[in-house]
Scaffold this motif. Structure first.
Motif, PDB file in Angstrom:
ATOM      1  N   ALA A 100     -20.801 -69.648  42.182  1.00 23.60           N
ATOM      2  CA  ALA A 100     -20.985 -68.826  43.151  1.00 23.60           C
ATOM      3  C   ALA A 100     -19.461 -68.246  43.826  1.00 23.60           C
ATOM      4  O   ALA A 100     -19.508 -67.150  44.202  1.00 23.60           O
ATOM      5  CB  ALA A 100     -21.794 -69.218  44.442  1.00 23.60           C
ATOM      6  N   ASP A 139     -25.844 -59.217  50.161  1.00 22.26           N
ATOM      7  CA  ASP A 139     -27.080 -59.624  51.073  1.00 22.26           C
ATOM      8  C   ASP A 139     -28.128 -60.523  50.222  1.00 22.26           C
ATOM      9  O   ASP A 139     -29.026 -61.071  50.658  1.00 22.26           O
ATOM     10  CB  ASP A 139     -27.717 -58.308  51.743  1.00 22.26           C
ATOM     11  N   GLN A 151     -29.795 -63.661  48.512  1.00 20.30           N
ATOM     12  CA  GLN A 151     -29.670 -64.820  48.778  1.00 20.30           C
ATOM     13  C   GLN A 151     -30.963 -65.326  47.932  1.00 20.30           C
ATOM     14  O   GLN A 151     -32.088 -65.131  47.754  1.00 20.30           O
ATOM     15  CB  GLN A 151     -30.146 -65.145  50.219  1.00 20.30           C
ATOM     16  N   PRO A 152     -30.362 -66.450  47.091  1.00 20.39           N
ATOM     17  CA  PRO A 152     -31.226 -67.264  46.295  1.00 20.39           C
ATOM     18  C   PRO A 152     -32.227 -68.025  46.818  1.00 20.39           C
ATOM     19  O   PRO A 152     -31.813 -68.661  47.904  1.00 20.39           O
ATOM     20  CB  PRO A 152     -30.331 -67.877  45.491  1.00 20.39           C
ATOM     21  N   THR A 153     -33.481 -68.215  46.042  1.00 20.17           N
ATOM     22  CA  THR A 153     -34.384 -69.427  46.548  1.00 20.17           C
ATOM     23  C   THR A 153     -33.736 -70.501  45.764  1.00 20.17           C
ATOM     24  O   THR A 153     -33.606 -70.368  44.423  1.00 20.17           O
ATOM     25  CB  THR A 153     -35.501 -68.785  46.037  1.00 20.17           C
ATOM     26  N   GLY A 199     -20.303 -64.467  43.609  1.00 22.97           N
ATOM     27  CA  GLY A 199     -20.658 -64.001  45.125  1.00 22.97           C
ATOM     28  C   GLY A 199     -19.745 -62.652  45.232  1.00 22.97           C
ATOM     29  O   GLY A 199     -20.249 -61.455  45.431  1.00 22.97           O
ATOM     30  N   PHE A 202     -32.773 -65.635  41.726  1.00 21.86           N
ATOM     31  CA  PHE A 202     -32.239 -64.647  42.442  1.00 21.86           C
ATOM     32  C   PHE A 202     -33.216 -63.280  42.159  1.00 21.86           C
ATOM     33  O   PHE A 202     -33.631 -62.935  41.009  1.00 21.86           O
ATOM     34  CB  PHE A 202     -30.946 -64.067  41.835  1.00 21.86           C
ATOM     35  N   GLU A 233     -22.494 -73.911  43.559  1.00 23.93           N
ATOM     36  CA  GLU A 233     -21.615 -73.470  44.359  1.00 23.93           C
ATOM     37  C   GLU A 233     -20.287 -73.043  43.921  1.00 23.93           C
ATOM     38  O   GLU A 233     -19.581 -72.095  44.241  1.00 23.93           O
ATOM     39  CB  GLU A 233     -21.437 -74.599  45.754  1.00 23.93           C
TER      40      GLU A 233
END
Length: 97
Positions: A69, A83, A85-87, A73, A7, A66
């Motif tokens: 998250a 906004d 977004q993780p790699t 999130g 992140f 997930e």
């Protein structure tokens, strides 16, 4: 399969990180994996980078991330970072102490 998650938070510092950790752990802090409400985290590191702050983690699976998250999130969104977004990449090798 383990995954590596990064992140990047542009224009943020440890204050954002500390605020997120305080909320995720109900103010208890994060010094061991048992402090988190979800399982599956293998490693966690966070620190400043040019222009922001970075968190890099290794999770047991996408499903474990997930699940985490779902709590993480909404906290990021509430703090103005919805906004981000993780790699996510598959881990080829993971070594922990």
């Amino acid at each position: 399969m383990a995954i590596i998650v990064t992140f990047d938070f542009p224009d943020a510092g440890h204050e954002l990180y500390d605020a997120v950790i305080a909320r995720v752990t109900d103010g208890q802090g994060f010094t061991r994996f048992a402090d988190l409400p979800n399982t599956g985290l293998i490693s966690h590191a966070a620190g400043p980078v040019d222009g922001g702050f970075r968190v890099t983690e290794v999770w047991e699976s996408v499903e474990a991330l997930e699940t985490h998250a779902k709590a993480f999130g909404p906290i990021l969104a509430d703090l103005g970072h919805a906004d981000v977004q993780p790699t996510i990449i598959p881990a080829h090798n993971v070594v922990v102490r």
